[in-house]
Design a protein around this motif. Structure first.
Motif, short mmCIF file in Angstrom:
data_model
loop_
_atom_site.label_atom_id
_atom_site.label_comp_id
_atom_site.label_asym_id
_atom_site.label_seq_id
_atom_site.Cartn_x
_atom_site.Cartn_y
_atom_site.Cartn_z
N PRO A 2 9.41 -79.00 1.86
CA PRO A 2 10.28 -78.31 0.92
C PRO A 2 10.42 -79.10 -0.37
CG PRO A 2 11.56 -79.21 2.73
CD PRO A 2 10.11 -79.46 3.03
N ALA A 3 10.17 -78.41 -1.43
CA ALA A 3 10.36 -79.02 -2.74
C ALA A 3 11.85 -79.01 -3.03
CB ALA A 3 9.60 -78.22 -3.79
N PRO A 4 12.31 -80.02 -3.70
CA PRO A 4 13.74 -80.00 -3.99
C PRO A 4 14.09 -78.78 -4.83
CG PRO A 4 12.64 -81.77 -5.20
CD PRO A 4 11.62 -81.16 -4.29
N ALA A 5 15.11 -78.12 -4.39
CA ALA A 5 15.55 -76.92 -5.09
C ALA A 5 16.17 -77.32 -6.41
CB ALA A 5 16.55 -76.16 -4.24
N ILE A 37 13.61 -71.57 -4.52
CA ILE A 37 12.79 -72.60 -3.89
C ILE A 37 11.34 -72.31 -4.28
CG2 ILE A 37 12.02 -73.56 -1.70
CD1 ILE A 37 14.63 -72.67 -0.49
N VAL A 38 10.63 -73.37 -4.68
CA VAL A 38 9.22 -73.24 -5.02
C VAL A 38 8.42 -73.66 -3.80
CG1 VAL A 38 7.37 -73.98 -6.56
CG2 VAL A 38 9.70 -73.72 -7.43
N LEU A 39 7.61 -72.75 -3.26
CA LEU A 39 6.78 -73.04 -2.10
C LEU A 39 5.55 -73.83 -2.53
CD1 LEU A 39 7.03 -69.62 -0.23
CD2 LEU A 39 8.32 -71.70 0.20
N PRO A 40 4.88 -74.51 -1.58
CA PRO A 40 3.72 -75.33 -1.94
C PRO A 40 2.58 -74.52 -2.57
CG PRO A 40 4.42 -75.83 0.30
CD PRO A 40 5.25 -74.70 -0.19
N ASP A 41 2.48 -73.25 -2.23
CA ASP A 41 1.39 -72.47 -2.81
C ASP A 41 1.77 -71.90 -4.18
OD1 ASP A 41 3.22 -70.60 -2.04
OD2 ASP A 41 1.85 -69.38 -0.85
N GLY A 42 2.94 -72.28 -4.69
CA GLY A 42 3.32 -71.88 -6.03
C GLY A 42 4.27 -70.69 -6.09
N ARG A 43 4.49 -70.02 -4.97
CA ARG A 43 5.40 -68.89 -5.00
C ARG A 43 6.83 -69.38 -5.10
NH1 ARG A 43 4.12 -65.70 0.24
NH2 ARG A 43 3.86 -67.82 0.99
N VAL A 44 7.67 -68.57 -5.71
CA VAL A 44 9.09 -68.90 -5.87
C VAL A 44 9.90 -67.92 -5.05
CG1 VAL A 44 11.00 -69.12 -7.49
CG2 VAL A 44 8.70 -69.81 -8.19
N VAL A 45 10.75 -68.44 -4.21
CA VAL A 45 11.64 -67.61 -3.40
C VAL A 45 13.04 -67.81 -3.93
CG1 VAL A 45 12.51 -67.15 -1.09
CG2 VAL A 45 10.12 -67.84 -1.40
#
Length: 154
Positions: free
Chosen positions: A28-31, A47-55
């Motif tokens: 998890p990238a720091p929010a 939250i930015v996922l490792p594949d670049g998507r943003v949730v």
């Protein structure tokens, strides 16, 4: 069973099979820090996922149970029943003592009456049978008859 319709003959199509691609474990990238908004509008977190998507979504706080009012160790009903029982026993004991006291008082008064009757009767007997009384004996007049010491004179 069903009639064959030559116009609607089954069409064969090419089928593509997709195999899932395993993802590496997500770190998890720091929010990003989102300042809290005033009022009742909840804060939105991304939250930015490792594949670049943003949730993006709302932060969910764990549900906290409401504080339970402290209950006494013993229920109030049990305390009331116990106090009622103690009161009932106290009343019964008091009535028993009152009854015993009345019975004892009645016996005492009865004994006093008997004692008074014995003393008064003894005094009367002494007056009747004493030698120091009248020399001629005790005279009792009943319907013109005269009794002198166990002798009838008519």
């Amino acid at each position: 069973m069903y009639p064959d319709h030559p116009r609607n003959a089954p069409v064969q199509r090419a089928v593509e099979v997709h195999q899932p691609t395993p993802l590496p474990p997500a770190v998890p990238a720091p929010a990003p820090v989102v300042p809290l908004q005033p009022g009742s509008v909840p804060a939105v977190a991304s939250i930015v996922l490792p594949d670049g998507r943003v949730v993006t979504g709302y932060a969910i706080e764990p549900a906290r149970p409401e504080p339970v009012a402290l209950k006494p160790a013993v229920s109030r009903t049990a305390v009331n029943v116990a106090l009622g029982g103690v009161g009932f026993l106290a009343v019964c004991g008091g009535l028993l003592l009152l009854t015993s006291f009345i019975a004892a008082l009645t016996a005492f008064i009865t004994q006093l009456i008997i004692l008074a009757a014995v003393i008064f009767g003894g005094w009367i007997a002494v007056q009747i049978f004493s030698a120091n009384g009248h020399q001629g004996g005790t005279t009792v007049h009943i319907r013109k008859a005269v009794f002198k010491r166990n002798h009838f004179h008519g």
